[in-house]
Design a protein around this motif. Structure first.
Motif, PDB file in Angstrom:
ATOM      1  N   GLY A   1       0.281  -1.242  -0.322  1.00 46.84           N
ATOM      2  CA  GLY A   1      -0.197  -0.204  -0.148  1.00 46.84           C
ATOM      3  C   GLY A   1       1.322   1.432   0.043  1.00 46.84           C
ATOM      4  O   GLY A   1       0.145   2.816   0.273  1.00 46.84           O
ATOM      5  N   VAL A   2       2.295   1.236  -0.095  1.00 50.61           N
ATOM      6  CA  VAL A   2       3.279   2.314  -0.144  1.00 50.61           C
ATOM      7  C   VAL A   2       3.303   3.004  -1.214  1.00 50.61           C
ATOM      8  O   VAL A   2       2.975   2.615  -2.632  1.00 50.61           O
ATOM      9  N   PRO A   3       2.848   4.406  -1.749  1.00 46.80           N
ATOM     10  CA  PRO A   3       2.940   5.150  -3.281  1.00 46.80           C
ATOM     11  C   PRO A   3       4.016   5.150  -3.676  1.00 46.80           C
ATOM     12  O   PRO A   3       5.054   6.141  -2.826  1.00 46.80           O
ATOM     13  N   VAL A   4       3.387   4.857  -4.248  1.00 43.63           N
ATOM     14  CA  VAL A   4       5.383   4.571  -5.654  1.00 43.63           C
ATOM     15  C   VAL A   4       5.052   5.022  -7.203  1.00 43.63           C
ATOM     16  O   VAL A   4       3.994   5.446  -7.174  1.00 43.63           O
ATOM     17  N   VAL A   5       6.317   5.549  -7.770  1.00 45.30           N
ATOM     18  CA  VAL A   5       5.623   6.237  -8.493  1.00 45.30           C
ATOM     19  C   VAL A   5       5.583   5.097  -9.415  1.00 45.30           C
ATOM     20  O   VAL A   5       7.034   4.275  -9.460  1.00 45.30           O
TER      21      VAL A   5
ATOM     22  N   ASP B   1       5.923   8.756  -3.145  1.00 52.84           N
ATOM     23  CA  ASP B   1       5.511   9.548  -3.298  1.00 52.84           C
ATOM     24  C   ASP B   1       4.297   9.844  -1.754  1.00 52.84           C
ATOM     25  O   ASP B   1       3.974  10.282  -0.986  1.00 52.84           O
ATOM     26  N   ALA B   2       5.751  11.022  -1.722  1.00 49.79           N
ATOM     27  CA  ALA B   2       5.698  11.252  -0.229  1.00 49.79           C
ATOM     28  C   ALA B   2       4.426  12.933  -0.149  1.00 49.79           C
ATOM     29  O   ALA B   2       4.147  12.742   1.041  1.00 49.79           O
ATOM     30  N   ARG B   3       3.871  13.422  -0.676  1.00 45.87           N
ATOM     31  CA  ARG B   3       2.090  14.012  -1.316  1.00 45.87           C
ATOM     32  C   ARG B   3       1.207  13.099  -0.480  1.00 45.87           C
ATOM     33  O   ARG B   3       0.402  13.151   0.588  1.00 45.87           O
TER      34      ARG B   3
ATOM     35  N   CYS C   1       2.704  11.628   3.226  1.00 48.18           N
ATOM     36  CA  CYS C   1       2.369  12.361   4.379  1.00 48.18           C
ATOM     37  C   CYS C   1       0.927  13.282   3.631  1.00 48.18           C
ATOM     38  O   CYS C   1       1.697  14.980   3.550  1.00 48.18           O
ATOM     39  N   SER C   2      -0.191  13.083   3.131  1.00 50.25           N
ATOM     40  CA  SER C   2      -0.509  13.884   2.881  1.00 50.25           C
ATOM     41  C   SER C   2      -1.391  14.868   4.012  1.00 50.25           C
ATOM     42  O   SER C   2      -1.944  15.804   3.658  1.00 50.25           O
ATOM     43  N   HIS C   3      -0.990  14.995   5.262  1.00 47.94           N
ATOM     44  CA  HIS C   3      -1.751  15.221   6.714  1.00 47.94           C
ATOM     45  C   HIS C   3      -0.272  16.803   6.234  1.00 47.94           C
ATOM     46  O   HIS C   3      -0.807  18.203   7.006  1.00 47.94           O
ATOM     47  N   LEU C   4       0.582  16.920   5.444  1.00 53.64           N
ATOM     48  CA  LEU C   4       1.414  17.540   5.086  1.00 53.64           C
ATOM     49  C   LEU C   4       1.380  19.278   3.943  1.00 53.64           C
ATOM     50  O   LEU C   4       0.514  18.031   3.002  1.00 53.64           O
TER      51      LEU C   4
ATOM     52  N   LEU D   1       2.806  10.316  12.189  1.00 52.75           N
ATOM     53  CA  LEU D   1       4.049  11.294  13.567  1.00 52.75           C
ATOM     54  C   LEU D   1       4.743  11.909  12.311  1.00 52.75           C
ATOM     55  O   LEU D   1       5.382  12.761  12.999  1.00 52.75           O
ATOM     56  N   ILE D   2       4.923  11.899  10.959  1.00 49.69           N
ATOM     57  CA  ILE D   2       6.298  12.659  10.484  1.00 49.69           C
ATOM     58  C   ILE D   2       5.613  13.846  10.781  1.00 49.69           C
ATOM     59  O   ILE D   2       4.060  14.324  10.300  1.00 49.69           O
TER      60      ILE D   2
END
Ligand SMILES: *Cc1c(COP(=O)(O)O)cnc(C)c1O
Length: 482
Positions: free
Chosen positions: A341-345, A356-358, A361-364, A440-441
């Motif tokens: 389930g980890v989002p990658v290109v 895909d960090a966006r 970390c969709s909360h940032l 947590l990030i």
């Protein structure tokens, strides 16, 4: 990697090399990693190698060299001018790209400096599929600007387009019709688009762009730094080139371009760079700048030993079993992460796995540098060093506002033939743990922000000491484990 079928039905990438020299690495406890990343201003560029377990910052200058490369270094012909080493390297490159002239430069950005100095005038535009950090910095420094015309899908995280790095031909034609011809500095194709997921460019697209540039009298520049991954994708994703000889593919690319440059820290697995052209006029003009900025014409700022290693490394980078190693490891890691389930290109590209960090970390917000925060958090959770490829890697606008990046990526690069499959599995494991604990990030903010290429040595701090919460959760979940 060899195409070997397993009796078990499993799909295991099989390395076509053996490791005969190793470097001991250490995995420090998370408390020490926390101190190290704090010391580094939450910028993975400022970490020290002794504090890193797996260095996935880049593939630049850190690829494994072959025994033949090391052997060649011993026969280097050391002389300021007229070194035989230069002539050996020149011949390899002329044959490889089917181009007449070669100019040595100490690395990729040095080539960009020379090309920008020659072709970019104040107010002119360089058109390209996508910029690279140093490319854009040199163009902007010369008073020019960059227009990016990558396919729309090239900027989407998930896709199944095989060549997301292609230039959009309609956008190219539109720009050419809108901009005065003498204000177009050059058109640039970047193989294996570095900043947007290592996505390749198709031969069909290169042919079309070349045809248009020739018809319009525009100079076509090819950045071949990430060529080896791109060659692998041409061979495996384009039916026209199924089982093609990579030497033929590379020579065809040479016939389509006016100028080719590369970082030999990547292509050729050594340390250096160079520019090729078949144009006498461009050659004569660029040649004047080599002794001024790089070094005499037969070394261009490079050590002759590196040049010998490069000559061999370039030839080895046309071997399908060699070029496939990085893309196949990238694919393994991407698939493993996607299954959790980890989002990658996607599709998986070359160079590295791009998270895909966006989404992660969709909360940032982008102003809190989610990709930079994820890079710092990943180091904390694993000792693995990746690189931010997002808004931190951009430059502020003249009015001080942020240039928000198209993509917020954590790049986990694969230096060629350096890591093992079990290390790849460790990366997937720790990144999955981080994903489970992603809330947590927190964000980052600058403490010290350089004006140019700030991502290299800018210093940041965490917004709200979130790093402490990650350390606590890690200890709760992993006990005494490193
Ligand atoms: C790394 C890179 C460069 C710059 O090369 P250096 O040797 O690091 O200066 C230019 N273009 C691309 C696509 C690159 O990946």
């Amino acid at each position: 990697m060899a195409n070997v079928k397993f009796f078990s039905g499993e799909n295991i990438p099989l390395e076509m090399h053996k490791v005969r020299m190793v470097q001991r690495v250490f995995l420090k406890p998370i408390e020490e990693r926390a101190a190290a990343i704090e010391e580094a201003g939450y910028n993975t560029f400022l970490l020290r190698n002794k504090d890193i377990f797996l260095d996935m910052l880049t593939d630049s200058g850190v690829n494994a060299m072959s025994e033949n490369q090391y052997a060649a270094m011993l026969q280097a012909d050391d002389s300021y001018a007229g070194s035989e080493t230069f002539y050996r390297l020149e011949k390899v490159l002329q044959d490889m790209f089917n181009m007449e002239h070669f100019l040595p430069a100490h690395q990729g950005r040095a080539c960009e400096h020379i090309i920008a100095r020659l072709l970019v005038k104040p107010g002119s535009t360089a058109i390209m599929n996508y910029h690279f950090t140093t490319t854009k910095a040199h163009i902007v420094m010369m008073g020019g600007k960059v227009e990016e015309i990558i396919t729309d899908e090239g900027l989407q995280i998930s896709s199944d387009l095989p060549f997301k790095g292609d230039l959009d031909i309609n956008k190219l034609k539109k720009l050419i019709s809108e901009i005065d011809k003498d204000k177009i500095a050059f058109v640039r194709i970047e193989a294996g688009t570095n900043l947007v997921g290592g996505q390749p460019v198709s031969m069909q697209n290169m042919r079309e762009v070349s045809k248009i540039c020739r018809a319009e009298g525009l100079t076509l520049v090819y950045d071949a730094s990430l060529l080896s991954d791109n060659l692998h994708f041409i061979r495996t994703r384009d039916p026209e080139f199924k089982d093609a000889d990579l030497r033929d593919v590379t020579r065809e690319i040479g016939t389509l371009m006016d100028v080719i440059y590369f970082s030999a820290r990547k292509l050729g697995a050594a340390r250096g760079g160079g520019i090729l052209t078949s144009s006498n006029e461009l050659f004569m003009k660029m040649r004047e700048m080599i002794p001024l900025y790089e070094g005499f014409l037969t070394y261009g700022g490079m050590s002759v030993r590196e040049m010998e290693a490069m000559a061999i490394g370039l030839q080895e980078s046309l071997d399908p079993d060699v070029v496939s190693q990085t893309p196949i490891f990238v694919e393994v890691l991407c698939k493993e992460l996607l299954s959790r389930g980890v989002p990658v290109v996607t599709p998986p590209g070359g160079l590295g796995c791009h998270v895909d960090a966006r989404q992660f970390c969709s909360h940032l917000s982008q102003e809190e540098y989610p990709a930079g925060a994820l890079a710092a958090a990943m180091y904390l959770a694993s000792g693995v060093r990746g690189m931010e490829r997002g808004t931190l890697s951009e430059q502020r606008n003249p009015d001080g506002s942020e240039t928000l990046a198209h993509m917020e990526l954590l790049r986990l690069a694969f230096p060629k033939r350096v890591f093992t499959l079990s290390q790849v599995k460790y990366v997937a494991d720790r990144l999955t743990w981080l994903y489970e604990n992603r809330e947590l990030i927190g964000g980052l903010t600058f403490e010290e922000e350089p004006r140019v290429l700030r991502f290299f040595f800018g210093r940041l701090r965490t917004i709200g000491n979130w790093q402490e919460k990650i350390v606590q959760k890690f200890r709760a979940d992993f006990g005494e484990s490193l």
